[in-house]
Motif scaffolding. Sequence first.
Motif, short mmCIF file in Angstrom:
data_model
loop_
_atom_site.label_atom_id
_atom_site.label_comp_id
_atom_site.label_asym_id
_atom_site.label_seq_id
_atom_site.Cartn_x
_atom_site.Cartn_y
_atom_site.Cartn_z
N THR A 162 31.32 7.69 23.49
CA THR A 162 32.60 7.87 24.19
C THR A 162 32.46 8.60 25.52
O THR A 162 33.48 8.94 26.13
N GLY A 163 31.24 8.84 25.98
CA GLY A 163 31.05 9.42 27.31
C GLY A 163 31.47 10.88 27.38
O GLY A 163 31.59 11.56 26.36
N GLY A 164 31.70 11.36 28.61
CA GLY A 164 32.06 12.76 28.82
C GLY A 164 33.54 12.92 29.08
O GLY A 164 34.34 12.02 28.79
N LYS A 165 33.90 14.10 29.65
CA LYS A 165 35.33 14.40 29.85
C LYS A 165 35.81 14.02 31.24
O LYS A 165 36.98 14.26 31.56
N GLN A 182 32.33 18.25 13.82
CA GLN A 182 32.65 17.93 12.41
C GLN A 182 31.38 17.90 11.54
O GLN A 182 31.42 18.29 10.38
N PHE A 183 30.26 17.47 12.15
CA PHE A 183 29.02 17.38 11.38
C PHE A 183 28.09 18.58 11.62
O PHE A 183 26.91 18.53 11.31
N GLY A 184 28.67 19.64 12.20
CA GLY A 184 27.91 20.89 12.36
C GLY A 184 26.84 20.81 13.44
O GLY A 184 25.88 21.58 13.42
N VAL A 185 26.98 19.87 14.38
CA VAL A 185 25.99 19.73 15.46
C VAL A 185 26.49 20.51 16.67
O VAL A 185 27.64 20.35 17.09
N ARG A 186 25.61 21.32 17.25
CA ARG A 186 25.99 22.14 18.40
C ARG A 186 26.27 21.27 19.63
O ARG A 186 25.59 20.25 19.85
N VAL A 187 27.26 21.71 20.40
CA VAL A 187 27.54 21.04 21.68
C VAL A 187 27.26 22.05 22.79
O VAL A 187 27.82 23.15 22.79
N LEU A 342 28.53 17.79 32.63
CA LEU A 342 27.27 18.49 32.31
C LEU A 342 27.38 19.02 30.88
O LEU A 342 28.48 19.35 30.43
N GLY A 343 26.25 19.17 30.20
CA GLY A 343 26.30 19.64 28.80
C GLY A 343 26.62 18.47 27.88
O GLY A 343 26.59 17.31 28.28
N GLY A 344 26.95 18.80 26.64
CA GLY A 344 27.25 17.75 25.66
C GLY A 344 26.45 17.98 24.39
O GLY A 344 25.93 19.09 24.16
N VAL A 345 26.33 16.94 23.57
CA VAL A 345 25.69 17.09 22.27
C VAL A 345 24.24 17.56 22.46
O VAL A 345 23.47 16.97 23.22
N ASP A 346 23.92 18.63 21.77
CA ASP A 346 22.63 19.31 21.91
C ASP A 346 21.47 18.35 21.58
O ASP A 346 21.41 17.80 20.48
N THR A 347 20.55 18.21 22.52
CA THR A 347 19.43 17.29 22.29
C THR A 347 18.52 17.78 21.15
O THR A 347 17.83 16.97 20.53
N ALA A 348 18.56 19.08 20.86
CA ALA A 348 17.72 19.61 19.78
C ALA A 348 18.11 18.99 18.44
O ALA A 348 17.30 18.94 17.50
N ALA A 369 27.71 11.48 26.56
CA ALA A 369 28.11 12.47 25.55
C ALA A 369 26.96 13.41 25.19
O ALA A 369 27.19 14.50 24.69
N VAL A 370 25.72 12.98 25.46
CA VAL A 370 24.54 13.79 25.15
C VAL A 370 24.31 14.79 26.29
O VAL A 370 24.69 14.53 27.44
N ASP A 371 23.69 15.90 26.00
CA ASP A 371 23.37 16.89 27.02
C ASP A 371 22.21 16.40 27.90
O ASP A 371 21.12 16.98 27.92
#
Length: 395
Positions: A162-165, A182-187, A342-348, A369-371
């Motif tokens: 869904t891309g960024g903001k 919702q799935f406990g993944v850091r943003v 800039l930023g987004g779903v943590d690549t880790a 959506a990904v960092d």
Amino acid sequence: MKTEEFDVLIVGAGAAGMMCAIEAGKRGRRVLIVDHASAPGEKIRISGGGRCNFTNLGTGPANFLSENPRFATSALRRYSQHDFIALMNRHGVAWHEKTLGQLFCDDSAKQIIRLLTGEMRQAGATLRLSTGVEAVAHQGDGFQCRLSDGGTVRAASLVAATGGKSIPKMGATGWAYDLAAQFGVRVVPTRPALVPLTFEPGLLEQLKPLAGISVDAVVAHGRTRFSEGLLFTHRGLSGPSILQISSYWREGDEVTVAMAPGAEVFETLKAARAENGRQAVHTALGRIIPARLAESIALREGLAGNLADQPDKALRRLDQAVNAWTVKPVGSEGYRTAEVTLGGVDTAALDQRTMAVKAVPGLYVIGEAVDVTGWLGGYNFQWAWSSGWCTGQAC
Ligand code: FDA
């Protein structure tokens, strides 16, 4: 309404989502791709002034910002700018290099949207527009998703595309970030990037008459510098060099601007003084930079008289004001005009080959959506193609 069964549900029919749908469809996966907009690829359509800067010849990991700068390497290698160019060529979409490796359609960005929707159709993917996803539940070895049209979809794989903001008016949402939460993944905290910078009212008042003037500039923030156009606006500064540096700039920071890079301002003014000391300072300076800008700088430096009246020290000050102008923006124009987030779903949390969320089998996040955030110049679409392609091989 009954529950529909698919292998893959992709949310977001932008650049990344459509590329993923094509590749997953080609592998024989039953793909449903939904988008709450009434047309797919709206950002492709408006990008690059309607011609879409669809990739950059020089794309490499160094052109991206991320908490993990190496994360993008694998995807960019697996599906490179040359792969996308080959796809364009196969479809006979003509393109050209504008500058700095930036590739644009000769005709229209709509050709790329037609290319992608055509490939999706051929791959058997189902595109459903004006449809969002209201709730997601992880059940057994798949996902149960409630759609905004009242239907329910069960899919083994769920892809957040869904891309960024950026540009909420175009329907940008933080859906992928909410799903990650919702799935406990850091943003990684998000902020507008590739965005014009703004000035405080006092400085703005001084610089207002310059709105519309553009120069080829070098803009620096610490050790990062970009050599591209700069534009004075009614709110502050814009143009490619400023958009680029905005991704690095933070509130409270200064940026340094050279408005006549390569010009020996002091030496040129000294020579002009020796030749004709009776000319006004701004007249001599106006041979190096646009006349209105020269007037404004001379005025700001209090150098209204003739060149002959100015000691070397004053000419050096002008040199500084032109080629080492240090300015502190107060903010940016925000998501309203930012090209990316800039930023987004943590690549880790993600597998760098497939964009799979390591802790949640079947869940993937791709594209903006990904960092991973690219420079201006076609890099962001290349990331969307590369990450979408990689997930398409795996989901
Ligand atoms: P993208 O934003 O393209 O797609 C996301 C899709 O998800 C959209 O179709 C949206 O409607 C949908 N969506 C969002 N929330 C949803 C929800 N809750 N439910 C359902 N659907 C939802 N880059 C570049 O490389 N070259 C360029 O020339 C430009 N030019 C440019 C101009 C402008 C004005 C902007 C705003 C941006 C650019 N960019 C660019 C950046 C580029 O457009 C961007 O990085 C990519 O489109 C990102 O692709 P994605 O597929 O990740 O998201």
